[in-house]
Scaffold this motif. Structure first.
Motif, short mmCIF file in Angstrom:
data_model
loop_
_atom_site.label_atom_id
_atom_site.label_comp_id
_atom_site.label_asym_id
_atom_site.label_seq_id
_atom_site.Cartn_x
_atom_site.Cartn_y
_atom_site.Cartn_z
N UNK A 218 89.07 -12.07 44.96
CA UNK A 218 88.99 -12.72 46.27
C UNK A 218 90.09 -12.24 47.21
N UNK B 81 89.92 -6.19 47.40
CA UNK B 81 88.58 -5.86 47.92
C UNK B 81 88.60 -4.53 48.68
N UNK C 185 86.44 -1.21 47.73
CA UNK C 185 85.41 -0.95 48.72
C UNK C 185 84.40 -2.06 48.88
N UNK C 186 84.86 -3.30 48.69
CA UNK C 186 83.96 -4.45 48.79
C UNK C 186 84.30 -5.26 50.04
N UNK C 187 83.43 -5.27 51.01
CA UNK C 187 83.70 -6.05 52.22
C UNK C 187 83.38 -7.52 52.08
N UNK D 126 80.31 -10.42 50.88
CA UNK D 126 78.88 -10.49 51.23
C UNK D 126 78.77 -10.40 52.75
N UNK D 127 78.10 -9.36 53.18
CA UNK D 127 78.18 -8.96 54.59
C UNK D 127 77.12 -9.62 55.46
N UNK D 128 77.53 -9.92 56.67
CA UNK D 128 76.60 -10.30 57.73
C UNK D 128 76.20 -9.00 58.43
N UNK D 129 75.09 -8.42 57.95
CA UNK D 129 74.67 -7.13 58.47
C UNK D 129 73.15 -7.13 58.69
N UNK D 130 72.71 -7.78 59.76
CA UNK D 130 71.27 -7.84 60.01
C UNK D 130 70.71 -6.44 60.27
N UNK D 131 69.44 -6.27 59.91
CA UNK D 131 68.77 -4.99 60.16
C UNK D 131 67.86 -5.14 61.37
N UNK D 132 67.56 -4.02 61.97
CA UNK D 132 66.64 -4.01 63.11
C UNK D 132 65.22 -4.10 62.58
N UNK D 133 64.52 -5.21 62.82
CA UNK D 133 63.18 -5.35 62.24
C UNK D 133 62.15 -4.42 62.86
N UNK D 134 62.47 -3.86 64.01
CA UNK D 134 61.50 -2.98 64.68
C UNK D 134 61.68 -1.51 64.34
N UNK E 87 62.77 -11.65 58.85
CA UNK E 87 63.43 -10.43 59.34
C UNK E 87 63.77 -10.54 60.83
N UNK F 155 67.46 -13.24 58.79
CA UNK F 155 68.28 -12.97 57.60
C UNK F 155 69.33 -11.91 57.94
N UNK F 156 70.58 -12.20 57.56
CA UNK F 156 71.65 -11.23 57.82
C UNK F 156 72.09 -10.51 56.53
N UNK F 157 71.34 -10.70 55.47
CA UNK F 157 71.50 -9.92 54.24
C UNK F 157 72.76 -10.26 53.45
N UNK F 158 73.14 -11.54 53.45
CA UNK F 158 74.25 -11.91 52.59
C UNK F 158 73.93 -11.63 51.12
N UNK G 105 80.55 -1.29 40.03
CA UNK G 105 80.46 -2.13 41.23
C UNK G 105 79.98 -1.32 42.44
#
Lengths: 141, 550
Positions: A93, A98, A102-104, A106-114, B195, B204-207, B393
């Motif tokens: 932790x 981290x 190389x562990x950020x 659990x990321x808030x990384x939305x993808x572009x759905x389009x 999505x 969803x932000x992919x946690x 990992x």
């Protein structure tokens, strides 16, 4: 809330360093202070660990830490397990650790759905489609 | 000793359990103008309680948000005796039920799943077909906001999903490359995570933390998908209400349920119709606890099948570790891609039926430690800890294998003679083992998945042939059918014995398929509850108070 004495913290730090030593370019557990405020934080979140954790520390007190860890692994795996969870949870932790692995988090990384998926654009999925249906249809009544 | 308090106003319909099927039933009944009360033993959960967006996530996943109720040990859980079970049952007790902690793999069964007796000569056919259920699958896709890609050749063509597919990530691309080398089926996995923003839920932000609760209010748990509609339309939801007995009147009709609240007070909820939605363990437990002079073997149990034919989907995992970084903590988790290459029966393999495969990410660094218990100290810890973390990992993923679990009457839920919950009610005891067919199936599929990992270029591969904590899918313990001597309920969930008692959860499954069942549980619940609503003028009800159902 479990209150951990300074003596217990010292024993924990030694055991934690047996489990998580300075090696392979990584810091030891005590280098990132798992025995400090992080320890209180973890036991506050996981009071279920406290009894076995303290039992392990009590058994290890006054013994060479490597021998104590081996004895716990052999005789009281629950206690060593609790010590290991507290040590490794605190360690991983820690932001500095981290960063090294190389562990950020659990990321808030939305993808572009389009966006067209790569497997569509490069034809990978078309190979699956071209192989045709693979299901058995409902038999006639 | 519980104190009895004054009963609540009677309802047209009482639903017991606010999980997947109970939520769908409540929402649709309330929207149709039916007066509904739902008793739920657990509380409401706030998304802020989840740790998926916090550093403590993996620490709390091992206890507070563990899927095994015996590990969580919360008051709203009931203990389960698993001494005689090869698999631990997993669930969550709250508004939303186990959808709070499910992985949101949103699957349909395949057409053959409903005809295993005809096609394979085993178990029984279902009383309806895939085609009968298909319209309800599509409507559940809409209501849950499923993200996916139509055209999967493992299914007959069906309506497109309401949302574009979630990204499959580097792990999915790597797995798909291996499958294409072998010429094997794969497809981007459908997930009940949106999505893009959808009906009050966030994109969803992919946690990647679906299995421990979604902190972002994205995942389709039924506290978000269906309870708002139910409550807006007047449904009454009572939390902390642990039902100890379904009561029956002199005419043999269910007329309500007696429950205990979190202050230890006992109350009775009267109703014209009772629908049980407590999952494949909780439902038979309640029916068996509701034994009486007229139902000495438990309610709705003249067939003797209540609690029998428990199916829990044995789960195997083949994990591959790769040389290149794959960001394998990134969601959805959820699933990336799926395969039904070996789903249909091929008797030359030495078993019947098959399994679905799904690629899932491998989480954070602490979870990797979970498999090290009991190993030599220097193997699990010390410098090896750092070497293993560096090697594994972020560079590994698993092919998860869900094996079809055929019904066996000896696999069952009973009442434990000694163990009780916090209210003194008998705990369920599970007796469950895997068949030889299952063992051969798992051996075959693990070997094929290892080949898939090798084809994908894995540097090392490890396999687990049966996970003990894998009993997510609780099915079969109050099966449906046309023959009252061979089933507990009819195809619309109506008890053969008690004509105003219904069961809508996974208990009614005739067979288990090899798929995650929530999509099918909810489609069946929708089909059943719409049948009840359409035929309400003819439906048997216990009370004369009902304006709508009578």
């Amino acid at each position: 809330m479990t209150t951990v004495s300074n003596e217990e913290r010292a024993v924990f730090a030694e055991l934690a360093d047996v489990l998580i030593p300075a090696a392979e370019g990584m810091p030891a557990a005590s280098d990132v202070d798992v025995q400090g405020a992080m320890l209180d934080h973890i036991l506050g979140l996981r009071p279920d660990l406290a009894e076995a954790f303290r039992r392990g520390l009590s058994a290890a007190a006054g013994k060479p830490p490597a021998d104590a860890a081996e004895a716990l692994n052999r005789d009281d795996a629950e206690a060593l397990g609790a010590i290991g969870i507290v040590a490794s949870a605190g360690y991983y932790m820690t932001p500095a650790v981290r960063e090294v692995i190389g562990y950020p988090g659990q990321e808030n990384r939305p993808a572009d759905p389009d966006e067209t998926p790569e497997y569509v654009a490069n034809g990978m999925l078309q190979q699956v489609i071209d192989r045709g249906p693979i299901f058995v249809p409902t038999p006639e009544a | 000793m519980a104190r009895m308090q004054k009963g609540r106003d009677p309802a047209d319909v009482l639903i017991i359990g606010a999980g997947a099927s109970g939520s769908v039933a409540a929402a649709h009944l309330a929207r149709a103008g039916v007066d509904v009360v739902c008793l739920e033993q657990g509380p409401r959960v706030d998304n802020a309680e989840f740790y998926g967006d916090k550093p403590e996530w993996e620490l709390m996943a091992q206890k507070r948000w563990h899927p095994n109720p015996n590990v969580r040990d919360l008051e709203n859980d009931y203990p389960i005796n698993t001494d005689a079970s090869a698999v631990n049952p997993l669930m969550y007790n709250a508004v939303g039920g186990s959808t709070i902690l499910y992985a949101a793999h949103w699957q349909r069964f395949m057409p053959s799943d409903f005809r295993v007796k005809t096609l394979d000569g085993v178990a029984d056919d279902w009383p309806f077909t895939y085609e009968d259920l298909e319209p309800y699958y599509s409507r559940m896709d809409e209501e849950f906001g499923v993200s996916g890609l139509a055209g999967d050749p493992a299914y007959p063509p069906h309506r497109d999903y309401p949302l574009p597919p979630m990204p499959i990530g580097r792990i999915g691309m790597k797995a798909a490359e291996g499958m294409n080398k072998l010429g094997w089926h794969w497809w981007p996995g459908p997930n009940s995570v949106p999505s893009r923003d959808y009906r009050g839920r966030n994109q969803c932000v992919r946690y990647g933390t679906c299995l421990t609760g979604c902190p972002h209010k994205a995942k389709a748990s039924t506290d978000h998908t269906h309870w708002p509609m139910a409550l807006e339309n007047g449904a009454r939801l009572v939390t902390g209400a642990r039902v100890r007995e379904i009561t029956v009147d002199a005419q043999g009709l269910a007329n309500g349920a007696t429950y205990i609240d979190r202050n230890g007070r006992e109350a009775h909820q009267r109703a014209g119709i009772v629908i049980v939605c407590c999952n494949g363990v909780g439902t038979p437990r309640l029916l068996l606890m509701s034994a009486s002079k007229h139902h000495p073997d438990g309610l709705a149990n003249s067939s003797g099948l209540v609690g029998r034919n428990l199916m829990m989907h044995p789960y195997a995992a083949v994990t591959g570790t790769f040389d290149e970084p794959l960001e394998s903590w990134l969601g959805p988790a959820g699933q990336s891609i799926q395969s039904m290459q070996f789903y249909e029966t091929d008797t030359s393999r030495g078993f019947v039926r098959g399994a679905k495969w799904g690629v899932m990410p491998s989480g954070g660094p602490l979870g990797l430690r979970a498999a090290y218990g009991g190993k030599a100290l220097d193997e699990a810890w010390g410098a090896n800890l750092h070497r293993n973390t560096r090697k594994v990992f972020g560079r590994s993923f698993e092919w998860g294998i869900i094996a079809e679990d055929l019904p066996d009457e000896d696999n069952r839920v009973t009442l434990d003679p000694e163990l009780t919950d916090s209210d003194g009610l008998p705990a369920p005891k599970l007796i469950y083992k895997n068949s030889d067919n299952t063992k051969r199936m798992l051996d075959f599929h693990v070997a094929r998945a290892e080949e898939a990992m090798e084809a994908a270029g894995a540097a090392s591969i490890s396999s687990t042939k049966l996970m003990r904590d894998c009993g997510w899918h609780l099915m079969g313990t109050a099966r449906m059918g046309d023959d009252p001597t061979r089933s507990v309920v009819d195809q619309y969930g109506k008890s053969h014995d008690v004509p105003n008692l219904y069961i809508y959860d996974g208990s009614v499954f005739v067979t288990s398929s090899g798929f995650n069942p929530t999509g099918t549980i909810t489609a069946i619940a929708l089909r059943a509850v719409e049948h009840l609503i359409e035929n309400r003028s003819h439906a048997k009800a216990a009370c004369s108070h009902s304006k709508v159902m009578s």
